[in-house]
Write a protein that holds these residues in place. Structure first.
Motif, mmCIF file in Angstrom:
data_model
loop_
_atom_site.group_PDB
_atom_site.id
_atom_site.type_symbol
_atom_site.label_atom_id
_atom_site.label_comp_id
_atom_site.label_asym_id
_atom_site.label_seq_id
_atom_site.Cartn_x
_atom_site.Cartn_y
_atom_site.Cartn_z
ATOM 1 N N HIS A 262 0.799 -1.225 0.000
ATOM 2 C CA HIS A 262 0.000 0.000 0.000
ATOM 3 C C HIS A 262 0.833 1.277 0.000
ATOM 4 O O HIS A 262 0.303 2.346 -0.341
ATOM 5 C CB HIS A 262 -0.932 -0.001 1.221
ATOM 6 C CG HIS A 262 -1.901 -1.137 1.238
ATOM 7 N ND1 HIS A 262 -3.067 -1.131 0.515
ATOM 8 C CD2 HIS A 262 -1.861 -2.333 1.885
ATOM 9 C CE1 HIS A 262 -3.726 -2.259 0.721
ATOM 10 N NE2 HIS A 262 -3.016 -3.006 1.538
ATOM 11 N N ALA A 263 2.089 1.191 0.415
ATOM 12 C CA ALA A 263 2.962 2.368 0.465
ATOM 13 C C ALA A 263 4.370 1.940 0.065
ATOM 14 O O ALA A 263 5.284 1.910 0.891
ATOM 15 C CB ALA A 263 2.953 2.989 1.863
ATOM 16 N N PRO A 264 4.561 1.594 -1.211
ATOM 17 C CA PRO A 264 5.839 1.010 -1.641
ATOM 18 C C PRO A 264 7.046 1.923 -1.446
ATOM 19 O O PRO A 264 8.153 1.436 -1.202
ATOM 20 C CB PRO A 264 5.606 0.693 -3.128
ATOM 21 C CG PRO A 264 4.417 1.510 -3.536
ATOM 22 C CD PRO A 264 3.574 1.652 -2.304
ATOM 23 N N ALA A 265 6.847 3.238 -1.519
ATOM 24 C CA ALA A 265 7.984 4.132 -1.300
ATOM 25 C C ALA A 265 8.478 4.038 0.136
ATOM 26 O O ALA A 265 9.686 4.053 0.404
ATOM 27 C CB ALA A 265 7.586 5.576 -1.635
ATOM 28 N N THR A 266 7.552 3.934 1.068
ATOM 29 C CA THR A 266 7.930 3.785 2.487
ATOM 30 C C THR A 266 8.610 2.447 2.715
ATOM 31 O O THR A 266 9.619 2.357 3.427
ATOM 32 C CB THR A 266 6.685 3.904 3.376
ATOM 33 O OG1 THR A 266 6.049 5.158 3.118
ATOM 34 C CG2 THR A 266 7.060 3.823 4.853
ATOM 35 N N ALA A 267 8.070 1.398 2.109
ATOM 36 C CA ALA A 267 8.675 0.073 2.258
ATOM 37 C C ALA A 267 10.080 0.045 1.682
ATOM 38 O O ALA A 267 10.970 -0.634 2.212
ATOM 39 C CB ALA A 267 7.795 -0.977 1.575
ATOM 40 N N ALA A 268 10.300 0.806 0.618
ATOM 41 C CA ALA A 268 11.637 0.857 0.024
ATOM 42 C C ALA A 268 12.600 1.663 0.885
ATOM 43 O O ALA A 268 13.769 1.294 1.044
ATOM 44 C CB ALA A 268 11.555 1.455 -1.384
ATOM 45 N N LEU A 269 12.115 2.773 1.456
ATOM 46 C CA LEU A 269 12.978 3.624 2.279
ATOM 47 C C LEU A 269 13.304 2.956 3.606
ATOM 48 O O LEU A 269 14.435 3.050 4.103
ATOM 49 C CB LEU A 269 12.293 4.967 2.521
ATOM 50 C CG LEU A 269 13.108 6.030 3.280
ATOM 51 C CD1 LEU A 269 14.394 6.373 2.528
ATOM 52 C CD2 LEU A 269 12.266 7.283 3.508
ATOM 53 N N ALA B 133 7.335 7.824 9.003
ATOM 54 C CA ALA B 133 7.971 7.065 7.925
ATOM 55 C C ALA B 133 7.273 7.328 6.592
ATOM 56 O O ALA B 133 7.931 7.536 5.562
ATOM 57 C CB ALA B 133 7.936 5.576 8.254
ATOM 58 N N LEU B 134 5.955 7.344 6.597
ATOM 59 C CA LEU B 134 5.194 7.618 5.377
ATOM 60 C C LEU B 134 5.511 9.012 4.839
ATOM 61 O O LEU B 134 5.720 9.205 3.629
ATOM 62 C CB LEU B 134 3.697 7.492 5.669
ATOM 63 C CG LEU B 134 3.157 6.079 5.920
ATOM 64 C CD1 LEU B 134 1.797 6.138 6.598
ATOM 65 C CD2 LEU B 134 3.063 5.300 4.609
ATOM 66 N N THR B 135 5.563 9.975 5.740
ATOM 67 C CA THR B 135 5.830 11.363 5.341
ATOM 68 C C THR B 135 7.225 11.497 4.748
ATOM 69 O O THR B 135 7.419 12.146 3.702
ATOM 70 C CB THR B 135 5.666 12.300 6.544
ATOM 71 O OG1 THR B 135 4.324 12.190 7.048
ATOM 72 C CG2 THR B 135 5.937 13.745 6.158
ATOM 73 N N GLN B 136 8.213 10.886 5.395
ATOM 74 C CA GLN B 136 9.585 10.971 4.890
ATOM 75 C C GLN B 136 9.724 10.337 3.514
ATOM 76 O O GLN B 136 10.528 10.779 2.688
ATOM 77 C CB GLN B 136 10.544 10.310 5.875
ATOM 78 C CG GLN B 136 10.734 11.079 7.169
ATOM 79 C CD GLN B 136 11.723 10.410 8.109
ATOM 80 O OE1 GLN B 136 12.366 9.431 7.749
ATOM 81 N NE2 GLN B 136 11.858 10.947 9.312
ATOM 82 N N ALA B 137 8.935 9.305 3.259
ATOM 83 C CA ALA B 137 9.030 8.607 1.974
ATOM 84 C C ALA B 137 8.170 9.249 0.897
ATOM 85 O O ALA B 137 8.262 8.863 -0.280
ATOM 86 C CB ALA B 137 8.617 7.148 2.156
ATOM 87 N N GLY B 138 7.339 10.209 1.271
ATOM 88 C CA GLY B 138 6.476 10.857 0.292
ATOM 89 C C GLY B 138 5.160 10.155 0.061
ATOM 90 O O GLY B 138 4.425 10.495 -0.884
ATOM 91 N N ASP B 139 4.815 9.177 0.897
ATOM 92 C CA ASP B 139 3.515 8.506 0.809
ATOM 93 C C ASP B 139 2.482 9.286 1.614
ATOM 94 O O ASP B 139 2.820 10.187 2.394
ATOM 95 C CB ASP B 139 3.615 7.064 1.324
ATOM 96 C CG ASP B 139 4.261 6.128 0.314
ATOM 97 O OD1 ASP B 139 3.965 6.269 -0.889
ATOM 98 O OD2 ASP B 139 5.054 5.257 0.728
ATOM 99 N N ASP B 140 1.237 8.912 1.454
ATOM 100 C CA ASP B 140 0.144 9.594 2.137
ATOM 101 C C ASP B 140 0.195 9.295 3.634
ATOM 102 O O ASP B 140 0.041 8.140 4.039
ATOM 103 C CB ASP B 140 -1.186 9.112 1.555
ATOM 104 C CG ASP B 140 -2.390 9.835 2.148
ATOM 105 O OD1 ASP B 140 -2.202 10.681 3.047
ATOM 106 O OD2 ASP B 140 -3.523 9.528 1.715
ATOM 107 N N PRO B 141 0.387 10.299 4.486
ATOM 108 C CA PRO B 141 0.459 10.037 5.934
ATOM 109 C C PRO B 141 -0.842 9.503 6.507
ATOM 110 O O PRO B 141 -0.838 8.906 7.591
ATOM 111 C CB PRO B 141 0.822 11.405 6.524
ATOM 112 C CG PRO B 141 0.465 12.401 5.476
ATOM 113 C CD PRO B 141 0.642 11.712 4.155
#
Length: 253
Positions: free
Chosen positions: A62-69, A105-113
């Motif tokens: 659901h938040a791949p950018a966060t999972a990657a970061l 974590a979501l915010t830092q990765a650019g995903d929807d907080p």
């Protein structure tokens, strides 16, 4: 073999002061029981590790950018630990700390907080899936048949969701009360809920500081569950030390 020194002044070779007397558990005084949860009724870190793994899997979907970061559970745990310093106002609320760490974590990765809420819900559901120690049910049934029992925890397990709520008259958490063990106020709140005096309660827990010493300083009797046989770290010892819940049951029989 070393020999005793004879060149020391009398003060250095004098008999050390006597140790404090070991308090004796007075079973006849017990009118209620308070119990810690994590690492007393179940091992906590396997539970947290599994919940963090489930959280990471949810983020990957659901938040791949966060999972990657934050590519592993260690990174997710690290940002949660950092949140303790960033949000000291949440130090007694582990759910809020975890939720805000996910939001960060979501915010830092650019995903929807806003994804922090469903992500935490997935983590929290898995966190409630604990594996009780083999003797937990028998011990809880034994205690509940003889005393009113209250859970007193700094954690965020829900005894009703876990499936053991029927053993407890009350469940007190640091998140709800705003104070955490070893603060005497959480023990006194349990005494008030159980309608007994603090000295009429036996508190049982695995943590020498938060449970045993905290309870004793609040006026309760304390049993320290110490399966690893760690040395007691303080001067005044607990009223009893046992290696398992089975041994606790035997102690009170």
């Amino acid at each position: 073999m070393s020999l005793p020194r004879t060149d020391l002044p009398p003060s250095a070779t004098s008999t050390p002061p006597a140790a404090l007397p070991v308090p004796q558990l007075d079973v006849s005084r017990i009118r209620a029981i308070t119990l810690d949860l994590d690492d007393t009724l179940w091992p906590i870190w396997p539970t947290i590790a599994r919940a963090e793994k489930v959280l990471l899997q949810w983020l990957q979907q659901h938040a791949p950018a966060t999972a990657a970061l934050f590519g592993d559970t260690a990174a997710l745990r690290a940002i949660r630990d950092q949140m303790v310093g960033l949000r000291p106002d949440l130090q007694h609320d582990l759910s809020a700390l975890r939720r805000e760490s996910i939001r960060t974590a979501l915010t830092q990765a650019g995903d929807d907080p806003a994804l922090a809420e469903p992500a935490f819900d997935r983590f929290f559901a898995e966190r409630q899936r604990v594996q009780l120690f083999d003797d937990a049910h028998d011990t809880l049934a034994f205690l509940a048949s003889r005393y009113p029992v209250a859970a007193v925890s700094n954690g965020n397990a829900d005894v009703h969701v876990v499936g053991i709520g029927h053993y407890f008259r009350h469940s007190l958490s640091a998140a709800v009360l705003g104070v955490a063990k070893p603060d005497a106020r959480i023990f006194h709140a349990a005494a008030q809920a159980l309608q007994v005096q603090p000295h009429e309660i036996l508190h049982v827990g695995d943590d020498a500081t938060l449970d045993a010493r905290g309870a004793m300083e609040a006026g309760l009797q304390a049993v320290w569950i110490n399966p690893a046989e760690h040395a007691w770290p303080y001067e005044a010892p607990p009223h009893a030390t046992v290696g398992s819940l089975t041994a606790l049951r035997q102690l009170l029989s």
